[in-house]
Design a protein around this motif. Structure first.
Motif, PDB file in Angstrom:
ATOM      1  N   UNK A 171      30.395  52.785  40.447  1.00  0.00           N
ATOM      2  CA  UNK A 171      30.415  51.403  39.956  1.00  0.00           C
ATOM      3  C   UNK A 171      31.184  50.506  40.911  1.00  0.00           C
ATOM      4  N   UNK A 172      32.320  50.979  41.384  1.00  0.00           N
ATOM      5  CA  UNK A 172      33.103  50.199  42.337  1.00  0.00           C
ATOM      6  C   UNK A 172      32.267  49.896  43.579  1.00  0.00           C
ATOM      7  N   UNK A 173      31.540  50.902  44.070  1.00  0.00           N
ATOM      8  CA  UNK A 173      30.700  50.698  45.239  1.00  0.00           C
ATOM      9  C   UNK A 173      29.589  49.693  44.989  1.00  0.00           C
ATOM     10  N   UNK A 174      28.948  49.796  43.820  1.00  0.00           N
ATOM     11  CA  UNK A 174      27.867  48.860  43.496  1.00  0.00           C
ATOM     12  C   UNK A 174      28.396  47.432  43.374  1.00  0.00           C
ATOM     13  N   UNK A 175      29.530  47.292  42.722  1.00  0.00           N
ATOM     14  CA  UNK A 175      30.094  45.962  42.519  1.00  0.00           C
ATOM     15  C   UNK A 175      30.410  45.300  43.855  1.00  0.00           C
ATOM     16  N   UNK A 176      31.029  46.043  44.748  1.00  0.00           N
ATOM     17  CA  UNK A 176      31.425  45.468  46.026  1.00  0.00           C
ATOM     18  C   UNK A 176      30.236  45.300  46.981  1.00  0.00           C
ATOM     19  N   UNK A 177      29.157  46.035  46.737  1.00  0.00           N
ATOM     20  CA  UNK A 177      27.966  45.876  47.572  1.00  0.00           C
ATOM     21  C   UNK A 177      27.184  44.617  47.214  1.00  0.00           C
ATOM     22  N   UNK A 178      27.524  43.998  46.106  1.00  0.00           N
ATOM     23  CA  UNK A 178      26.848  42.785  45.666  1.00  0.00           C
ATOM     24  C   UNK A 178      27.645  41.558  46.101  1.00  0.00           C
ATOM     25  N   UNK A 179      27.171  40.405  45.712  1.00  0.00           N
ATOM     26  CA  UNK A 179      27.913  39.171  45.986  1.00  0.00           C
ATOM     27  C   UNK A 179      28.894  38.833  44.871  1.00  0.00           C
ATOM     28  N   UNK A 180      29.009  39.714  43.880  1.00  0.00           N
ATOM     29  CA  UNK A 180      29.805  39.404  42.697  1.00  0.00           C
ATOM     30  C   UNK A 180      31.283  39.138  42.984  1.00  0.00           C
ATOM     31  N   UNK A 181      31.926  39.865  43.915  1.00  0.00           N
ATOM     32  CA  UNK A 181      33.351  39.563  44.152  1.00  0.00           C
ATOM     33  C   UNK A 181      33.600  38.123  44.597  1.00  0.00           C
ATOM     34  N   UNK A 182      32.639  37.501  45.262  1.00  0.00           N
ATOM     35  CA  UNK A 182      32.820  36.121  45.704  1.00  0.00           C
ATOM     36  C   UNK A 182      32.544  35.104  44.595  1.00  0.00           C
ATOM     37  N   UNK A 183      32.133  35.609  43.428  1.00  0.00           N
ATOM     38  CA  UNK A 183      31.926  34.727  42.278  1.00  0.00           C
ATOM     39  C   UNK A 183      32.890  35.051  41.131  1.00  0.00           C
ATOM     40  N   UNK A 184      33.760  36.023  41.354  1.00  0.00           N
ATOM     41  CA  UNK A 184      34.583  36.554  40.265  1.00  0.00           C
ATOM     42  C   UNK A 184      35.405  35.482  39.548  1.00  0.00           C
ATOM     43  N   UNK A 185      36.087  34.634  40.301  1.00  0.00           N
ATOM     44  CA  UNK A 185      36.984  33.663  39.658  1.00  0.00           C
ATOM     45  C   UNK A 185      36.202  32.694  38.772  1.00  0.00           C
ATOM     46  N   UNK A 186      34.984  32.369  39.174  1.00  0.00           N
ATOM     47  CA  UNK A 186      34.168  31.425  38.405  1.00  0.00           C
ATOM     48  C   UNK A 186      33.563  32.051  37.158  1.00  0.00           C
ATOM     49  N   UNK A 187      33.383  33.378  37.163  1.00  0.00           N
ATOM     50  CA  UNK A 187      32.695  34.035  36.045  1.00  0.00           C
ATOM     51  C   UNK A 187      33.614  34.848  35.147  1.00  0.00           C
ATOM     52  N   UNK A 188      34.857  35.077  35.552  1.00  0.00           N
ATOM     53  CA  UNK A 188      35.711  36.053  34.868  1.00  0.00           C
ATOM     54  C   UNK A 188      36.011  35.686  33.421  1.00  0.00           C
ATOM     55  N   UNK A 189      35.877  34.412  33.054  1.00  0.00           N
ATOM     56  CA  UNK A 189      36.145  34.005  31.677  1.00  0.00           C
ATOM     57  C   UNK A 189      34.882  33.952  30.825  1.00  0.00           C
ATOM     58  N   UNK A 190      33.785  34.477  31.335  1.00  0.00           N
ATOM     59  CA  UNK A 190      32.571  34.554  30.522  1.00  0.00           C
ATOM     60  C   UNK A 190      32.787  35.527  29.373  1.00  0.00           C
ATOM     61  N   UNK A 191      31.899  35.458  28.400  1.00  0.00           N
ATOM     62  CA  UNK A 191      32.088  36.236  27.174  1.00  0.00           C
ATOM     63  C   UNK A 191      31.217  37.480  27.090  1.00  0.00           C
TER      64      UNK A 191
END
Length: 423
Positions: free
Chosen positions: A213-233
């Protein structure tokens, strides 16, 4: 020839495991996990609910396979460690127990009881990103709020130690130990609406799933959007979803940090990717807070001098069951009960509602989260509830959230409330 018991606690992995490597110093080694007997929380329900038991069972099954691949085995026994480990030590002629150090009162008491029983117990701190000796101050000088803690780390330019490698082989098992089959597991809840659907292989509790999971997450663009999405429900991608594996120890925070830095070296750092490291620092802060203050964090008053209000048992029961009449809070509590998971934003909203609107004791809420959450961690759970209740380290004296305002901001179309309108 010395025989060592490696007592697994919240470190259900082989990677970056200093306690395991220390235990490998023995000529023979028996990895042991103790299943605590279910007890009442003191608030009318059991301390460990089915979600946490099921997820831990998945982690243990994966650990057993990894141990067998290295010529070892996992011994699982039921009972209090103070009762079962001395008996087991006599059976296999073990002269030493090695385990991770957990700086919480019950966990400290378990170690003390083993020592009173005559066992040598070596505890090793290994669940934080930074080791206590890396801090630019003594642990008993920990700043009383998070920001000075973070700033001190940054000024000192401290870097987490590199994660330790997984051992290729392990010492042989003691001859006197009888191999046993895995105990019956609590099955995972099949809940398609869950933001952490741990019934699916990708969210399985084991170390391999965590690393994948860690590998998949970092292989995506998601870390560069984390701060904007982290408060989603709701959803599987709005946050890192690493907390369940970090909580049971299937994943090391230093492994996460190294992987994050590798990602930033390849794809560039951003405010959002940096925020993931910020969250790991918060996790550390709560660990060092408990290391410094110990039992004070479990008292009704916490670190404050505020008087203790009476606990509203009826309102607490409605809150647990998602029957308060407040739609966002009730949806959150239904999700928690059905899936064992809840977004960080909703944890704060639900906790605030219990403390400030229901007149509930914050310790009761902390106990309910302990029972329900698959990512329950004594440090973070206690620290966050104290923070919300204004009995911890929040300089503003607590956090009171307006649930309707939170719904308007984070669930403007009502999708989340509609999704969890029923259990």
């Amino acid at each position: 020839m010395s025989t060592i018991i490696y007592w697994l606690r919240q470190d259900l992995r082989l990677d970056d495991n200093a306690a395991l490597l220390a235990a490998c110093a023995g000529a023979k080694l028996l990895p042991v996990y103790c299943h605590a007997l279910q007890t009442d929380s003191g608030w009318g329900f059991l301390r460990a609910g089915p979600h946490r038991l099921a997820f831990t069972g998945q982690a243990l099954d994966a650990l057993r396979r990894a141990l067998r691949a290295r010529g070892s085995e996992l011994c699982e026994i039921a009972g209090a460690p103070a009762d079962v480990l001395p008996r087991l030590a006599r059976q296999i002629s073990a002269d030493r127990v090695v385990c991770e150090h957990i700086a919480a009162p019950e966990e400290e008491a378990e170690v003390a009881a083993l020592r009173r029983a005559g066992l040598r117990v070596d505890t090793i701190w290994q669940s934080s990103l930074y080791a206590p000796q890396q801090l630019p101050f003594a642990p008993d000088r920990l700043p009383m709020t998070f920001t000075p803690f973070r700033q001190a780390i940054e000024r000192a330019a401290r870097v987490p130690e590199a994660p330790l490698a997984t051992p290729d082989t392990l010492p042989p098992l003691p001859e006197d130990w009888q191999r046993a089959e895995s105990p019956a597991r609590v099955p995972p809840a099949v809940e398609p609406r869950s933001s952490f659907p741990y019934h699916l292989p990708a969210f399985h509790g084991g170390e391999d799933a965590a690393r994948a999971h860690l590998g998949r997450y970092l292989a995506s663009a998601l870390p560069h959007r984390y701060k904007a999405t982290r408060d989603s429900l709701h959803g599987t991608d709005y946050s890192t979803k690493l907390s369940p594996w970090l909580a049971c120890g299937a994943l090391s925070p230093r492994r996460v940090w190294q992987a994050l830095k590798d990602f930033e070296a390849e794809r560039g750092a951003s405010e959002s990717s940096d925020w993931i490291g910020f969250e790991l620092l918060w996790r550390d802060y709560f660990r060092f807070l408990l290391l410094r203050h110990g039992t004070r964090l479990f008292r009704a008053t916490g670190l404050s001098c505020q008087p203790v209000s009476a606990h509203n048992e009826a309102a607490f029961r409605d809150w647990r069951h998602g029957e308060t009449g407040q739609p966002l809070v009730d949806a959150a509590m239904r999700e928690l009960a059905a899936s064992g998971y809840l977004s960080n934003r909703l944890r704060q909203v639900a906790a605030s509602y219990l403390v400030y609107e229901c007149g509930g004791d914050w310790r009761a809420g902390a106990a309910w989260f302990e029972a329900q959450l698959i990512d329950y961690d004594v440090y973070s759970n206690q620290g966050n509830w104290l923070y919300i209740a204004g009995r911890g380290t929040d300089p503003r004296g607590g956090r009171r959230f307006n649930p309707q305002r939170q719904a308007d901001e984070h669930d403007a179309q009502g999708d989340y409330r509609a999704l969890w309108s029923s259990a």
